[in-house]
Design a protein around this motif. Structure first.
Motif, PDB file in Angstrom:
ATOM      1  N   ARG A  50      -0.277   8.409   0.012  1.00 51.72           N
ATOM      2  CA  ARG A  50      -1.004   9.157  -1.024  1.00 51.72           C
ATOM      3  C   ARG A  50      -0.671  10.646  -1.014  1.00 51.72           C
ATOM      4  O   ARG A  50      -0.526  11.238   0.052  1.00 51.72           O
ATOM      5  CB  ARG A  50      -2.513   9.001  -0.798  1.00 51.72           C
ATOM      6  CG  ARG A  50      -3.043   7.624  -1.119  1.00 51.72           C
ATOM      7  CD  ARG A  50      -4.476   7.463  -0.643  1.00 51.72           C
ATOM      8  NE  ARG A  50      -4.539   7.158   0.783  1.00 51.72           N
ATOM      9  CZ  ARG A  50      -5.552   7.486   1.572  1.00 51.72           C
ATOM     10  NH1 ARG A  50      -6.588   8.149   1.100  1.00 51.72           N
ATOM     11  NH2 ARG A  50      -5.534   7.169   2.854  1.00 51.72           N
ATOM     12  N   GLU A 102     -11.850   7.960   7.735  1.00 54.86           N
ATOM     13  CA  GLU A 102     -10.582   8.637   7.536  1.00 54.86           C
ATOM     14  C   GLU A 102     -10.624   9.973   8.275  1.00 54.86           C
ATOM     15  O   GLU A 102     -11.690  10.564   8.399  1.00 54.86           O
ATOM     16  CB  GLU A 102     -10.401   8.888   6.030  1.00 54.86           C
ATOM     17  CG  GLU A 102      -8.993   8.973   5.556  1.00 54.86           C
ATOM     18  CD  GLU A 102      -8.908   8.932   4.020  1.00 54.86           C
ATOM     19  OE1 GLU A 102      -7.840   8.656   3.524  1.00 54.86           O
ATOM     20  OE2 GLU A 102      -9.923   9.184   3.330  1.00 54.86           O
ATOM     21  N   LEU A 160      -5.360   5.972  16.580  1.00 58.83           N
ATOM     22  CA  LEU A 160      -6.542   5.617  15.787  1.00 58.83           C
ATOM     23  C   LEU A 160      -6.216   4.473  14.829  1.00 58.83           C
ATOM     24  O   LEU A 160      -5.055   4.287  14.474  1.00 58.83           O
ATOM     25  CB  LEU A 160      -7.032   6.826  14.974  1.00 58.83           C
ATOM     26  CG  LEU A 160      -8.050   7.747  15.656  1.00 58.83           C
ATOM     27  CD1 LEU A 160      -7.491   8.352  16.923  1.00 58.83           C
ATOM     28  CD2 LEU A 160      -8.502   8.846  14.714  1.00 58.83           C
ATOM     29  N   ASN A 161      -7.248   3.759  14.408  1.00 56.60           N
ATOM     30  CA  ASN A 161      -7.005   2.641  13.495  1.00 56.60           C
ATOM     31  C   ASN A 161      -7.597   2.891  12.106  1.00 56.60           C
ATOM     32  O   ASN A 161      -7.971   1.963  11.400  1.00 56.60           O
ATOM     33  CB  ASN A 161      -7.548   1.347  14.113  1.00 56.60           C
ATOM     34  CG  ASN A 161      -6.820   0.141  13.573  1.00 56.60           C
ATOM     35  OD1 ASN A 161      -5.592   0.125  13.548  1.00 56.60           O
ATOM     36  ND2 ASN A 161      -7.551  -0.844  13.100  1.00 56.60           N
ATOM     37  N   ILE A 162      -7.713   4.153  11.744  1.00 54.29           N
ATOM     38  CA  ILE A 162      -8.175   4.519  10.401  1.00 54.29           C
ATOM     39  C   ILE A 162      -7.119   5.424   9.761  1.00 54.29           C
ATOM     40  O   ILE A 162      -6.289   5.995  10.473  1.00 54.29           O
ATOM     41  CB  ILE A 162      -9.560   5.242  10.442  1.00 54.29           C
ATOM     42  CG1 ILE A 162      -9.532   6.416  11.430  1.00 54.29           C
ATOM     43  CG2 ILE A 162     -10.670   4.265  10.799  1.00 54.29           C
ATOM     44  CD1 ILE A 162     -10.825   7.222  11.486  1.00 54.29           C
ATOM     45  N   PRO A 163      -7.111   5.545   8.433  1.00 52.01           N
ATOM     46  CA  PRO A 163      -6.097   6.367   7.776  1.00 52.01           C
ATOM     47  C   PRO A 163      -6.168   7.845   8.201  1.00 52.01           C
ATOM     48  O   PRO A 163      -7.247   8.372   8.458  1.00 52.01           O
ATOM     49  CB  PRO A 163      -6.427   6.208   6.284  1.00 52.01           C
ATOM     50  CG  PRO A 163      -7.232   4.961   6.177  1.00 52.01           C
ATOM     51  CD  PRO A 163      -7.988   4.853   7.461  1.00 52.01           C
ATOM     52  N   ILE A 164      -4.995   8.474   8.261  1.00 52.03           N
ATOM     53  CA  ILE A 164      -4.870   9.881   8.642  1.00 52.03           C
ATOM     54  C   ILE A 164      -4.272  10.656   7.465  1.00 52.03           C
ATOM     55  O   ILE A 164      -3.242  10.255   6.912  1.00 52.03           O
ATOM     56  CB  ILE A 164      -3.923  10.060   9.851  1.00 52.03           C
ATOM     57  CG1 ILE A 164      -4.327   9.151  11.027  1.00 52.03           C
ATOM     58  CG2 ILE A 164      -3.849  11.535  10.277  1.00 52.03           C
ATOM     59  CD1 ILE A 164      -5.634   9.496  11.685  1.00 52.03           C
ATOM     60  N   SER A 178      -2.093   8.989  14.444  1.00 51.95           N
ATOM     61  CA  SER A 178      -1.886   7.793  13.641  1.00 51.95           C
ATOM     62  C   SER A 178      -1.729   6.542  14.494  1.00 51.95           C
ATOM     63  O   SER A 178      -2.161   5.470  14.095  1.00 51.95           O
ATOM     64  CB  SER A 178      -0.642   7.992  12.776  1.00 51.95           C
ATOM     65  OG  SER A 178      -0.842   7.439  11.510  1.00 51.95           O
ATOM     66  N   ILE A 224       5.373   4.560  -2.779  1.00 54.34           N
ATOM     67  CA  ILE A 224       4.630   5.579  -3.509  1.00 54.34           C
ATOM     68  C   ILE A 224       4.309   5.050  -4.896  1.00 54.34           C
ATOM     69  O   ILE A 224       5.041   4.223  -5.429  1.00 54.34           O
ATOM     70  CB  ILE A 224       5.458   6.898  -3.555  1.00 54.34           C
ATOM     71  CG1 ILE A 224       4.574   8.108  -3.680  1.00 54.34           C
ATOM     72  CG2 ILE A 224       6.552   6.879  -4.610  1.00 54.34           C
ATOM     73  CD1 ILE A 224       4.051   8.612  -2.379  1.00 54.34           C
ATOM     74  N   GLU A 226      -5.250  11.160  -5.280  1.00 57.87           N
ATOM     75  CA  GLU A 226      -6.635  11.485  -4.974  1.00 57.87           C
ATOM     76  C   GLU A 226      -6.760  12.982  -5.061  1.00 57.87           C
ATOM     77  O   GLU A 226      -5.754  13.690  -5.075  1.00 57.87           O
ATOM     78  CB  GLU A 226      -6.955  11.097  -3.514  1.00 57.87           C
ATOM     79  CG  GLU A 226      -7.585   9.759  -3.344  1.00 57.87           C
ATOM     80  CD  GLU A 226      -7.918   9.456  -1.883  1.00 57.87           C
ATOM     81  OE1 GLU A 226      -7.299   8.550  -1.342  1.00 57.87           O
ATOM     82  OE2 GLU A 226      -8.785  10.147  -1.305  1.00 57.87           O
ATOM     83  N   LEU A 265       0.853  -1.193   0.000  1.00 57.59           N
ATOM     84  CA  LEU A 265       0.000   0.000   0.000  1.00 57.59           C
ATOM     85  C   LEU A 265       0.890   1.244   0.000  1.00 57.59           C
ATOM     86  O   LEU A 265       1.857   1.315   0.748  1.00 57.59           O
ATOM     87  CB  LEU A 265      -0.885  -0.007   1.246  1.00 57.59           C
ATOM     88  CG  LEU A 265      -1.902   1.142   1.358  1.00 57.59           C
ATOM     89  CD1 LEU A 265      -2.961   1.046   0.274  1.00 57.59           C
ATOM     90  CD2 LEU A 265      -2.551   1.170   2.731  1.00 57.59           C
ATOM     91  N   THR A 266       0.559   2.213  -0.839  1.00 56.75           N
ATOM     92  CA  THR A 266       1.408   3.402  -0.935  1.00 56.75           C
ATOM     93  C   THR A 266       0.856   4.557  -0.091  1.00 56.75           C
ATOM     94  O   THR A 266      -0.316   4.584   0.262  1.00 56.75           O
ATOM     95  CB  THR A 266       1.495   3.906  -2.394  1.00 56.75           C
ATOM     96  OG1 THR A 266       0.218   4.403  -2.788  1.00 56.75           O
ATOM     97  CG2 THR A 266       1.939   2.807  -3.335  1.00 56.75           C
ATOM     98  N   ASP A 306      -0.972   8.617   6.501  1.00 54.94           N
ATOM     99  CA  ASP A 306      -1.145   7.710   5.367  1.00 54.94           C
ATOM    100  C   ASP A 306      -1.200   8.472   4.055  1.00 54.94           C
ATOM    101  O   ASP A 306      -1.028   7.900   2.990  1.00 54.94           O
ATOM    102  CB  ASP A 306      -2.443   6.918   5.559  1.00 54.94           C
ATOM    103  CG  ASP A 306      -2.411   6.153   6.867  1.00 54.94           C
ATOM    104  OD1 ASP A 306      -1.782   5.090   6.893  1.00 54.94           O
ATOM    105  OD2 ASP A 306      -2.954   6.656   7.875  1.00 54.94           O
TER     106      ASP A 306
END
Lengths: 193, 251
Positions: free
Chosen positions: B5, B167, B194-198, B191, B249, B46, B2-3, B220
């Motif tokens: 972003r 997120e 929490l257990n979700i992307p930041i 980061s 990346i 994104e 996973l890269t 992330d």
């Protein structure tokens, strides 16, 4: 070519339709049985919760029809997961086309798995012209483990199925419609199968 | 693998990009669709569109813009600004947005996060947080950072996660516009707790700032506006630099 995107009230299906339009395909959004049966290719999208989506599929009268389809079908994200036997998400029975049980990532990693990740072990014409290590965009909290039907692999916490294939049914966990040039190639390949 | 972003952020008013956007090869720098296309071609992972003047009157214009972006762009994008209800979010998602961002409206009524997550799934709900460090304490601000609240950043982020945020987009008001780097320490705390992307936001001035925040594994994704808009940093060069530092990346 007549392409139908299954419309059962789930998810962001507009994006799939736009992606096909960029390929010059004017895809229909429909849950009409006759229209679906008369299509050359069928796309089964999905975003959201498995239980809710299965309910909506049932309400649209599609649960019996889909497994019987003879045309090429491409399940995307939740669409792929619903084609499997069962999902841990809400303990939901799937359509049973793919021999896989959908599991949730454990919390040793951030969930959802969100972003661009590489795919490898590419074993189908669906990935014609796509290199091992190509990046695809995914966003999901549940995954299909690797099985004999896996035609692509991704790793996050563990290796899992990035794509599945059984007879005329294909499924991708990532979003080809949101995966730039390589994703578009997957859609093109599906149309050319 | 996973890269990380890279996310350019575009401020929108009446369906047009605001802030002087200085693109060499662009005839109309106010056209969000043309800009979005250019960013996607340069390798943006994104995009985020913030409707900074979201009102009832301009909402239809925003929906038209969202639809046009979705029609032409093949990478994911988030739209924020003025999302106060499930209906507001539904219109944006139906127009083709992949995710919606909520900020002030979620602070005023936290249940909104839950309603959105239950209706559309956690994956498309971004909770944007503007916070400022005051006397060693990170405090939450409302309305684009203009109104202070008594909410603490880390508490609110935890609450947002438990309510169903997929997120967190954290903007440090101390760092925003200063161009001295991201709020890496606070991001790292977010980061790890929490257990979700930041998504890191506020402070990007140099390519090294992105290297630092990712090397520390404090985020992330990293979001920036002016350094991209004014061509101070090219996304392609930035991504090459990150790769050279062994940061995962997409190139």
């Amino acid at each position: 070519m007549k392409v139908t995107i299954l419309d059962y009230g789930a998810g962001n299906i507009q994006s799939v339709q736009f992606a096909l339009a960029r390929l010059g395909i004017d895809a229909l959004l429909s849950n009409d049985k006759e229209l679906i049966l008369s299509s050359d290719k069928i796309i089964f999208p999905g975003v959201g919760h498995a239980t809710q989506a299965m309910k909506q599929l049932k309400a649209a009268g599609l649960t019996d029809l889909i497994p019987e389809l003879k045309q090429d079908v491409l399940g995307i994200c939740l669409g792929m997961q619903l084609l499997c036997k069962h999902s841990e998400e809400g303990d939901t029975m799937g359509l049973g086309v793919f021999d896989a049980e959908i599991k949730r990532f454990s919390n040793s990693v951030k969930v959802p798995h969100m972003g661009w990740n590489t795919i490898d072990n590419l074993k189908s014409d669906l990935f014609k012209g796509i290199n091992t290590g190509a990046y695809m965009y995914s966003v999901h909290s549940y995954y299909a483990p690797l099985t004999k039907q896996s035609i692509a692999k991704t790793s996050y916490q563990l290796p899992f199925s990035a794509a599945l294939h059984h007879k005329n049914f294909y499924g991708v966990q990532f979003h080809p419609e949101k995966s730039s040039v390589d994703g578009t190639q997957v859609l093109t390949n599906f149309l050319n199968l | 693998m996973l890269t990380k972003r890279i996310i350019p952020c575009l401020d929108i008013k009446n369906g047009r990009t605001v802030k002087g956007v200085n693109f060499v090869n662009l005839r109309d720098a106010g056209d969000p669709v043309a800009l979005a296309k250019q960013y996607a071609e340069q390798g943006a992972d994104e995009l985020v569109f913030l409707d900074i003047a979201a009102t009832l009157e301009t909402r239809t214009t925003t929906h038209d813009m969202v639809r046009e972006v979705a029609r032409q762009i093949d990478i994911p994008f988030t739209v924020g600004g003025g999302v106060r209800s499930v209906e507001d979010a539904e219109k944006l998602l139906k127009s083709g947005a992949d995710k919606v961002a909520v900020n002030s409206s979620a602070i005023k009524r936290p249940a909104l996060i839950k309603e959105l997550a239950q209706t559309f799934g956690n994956q498309c709900i971004v909770v944007a947080i503007d916070a400022k460090k005051l006397n060693d304490q990170w405090m939450e601000y409302l309305a684009g950072g203009t109104i202070p609240t008594d909410l603490k950043l880390f508490d609110w982020a935890k609450t947002a996660e438990s309510l169903g945020a997929g997120e967190i987009l954290f903007t440090s008001m101390n760092h925003d516009g200063v161009k001295t780097g991201f709020a890496t320490k606070a991001l790292k705390t977010l980061s790890t707790s929490l257990n979700i992307p930041i998504i890191a936001s506020g402070g990007a001035g140099l390519k090294n700032h992105f290297v630092d925040v990712f090397k520390a594994d404090a985020a992330d994704a990293a979001l920036a506006a002016s350094v991209f808009h004014f061509g101070e940093i090219s996304i392609t060069d930035l991504k090459k630099e990150l790769k050279e530092h062994n940061i995962s990346i997409r190139l």
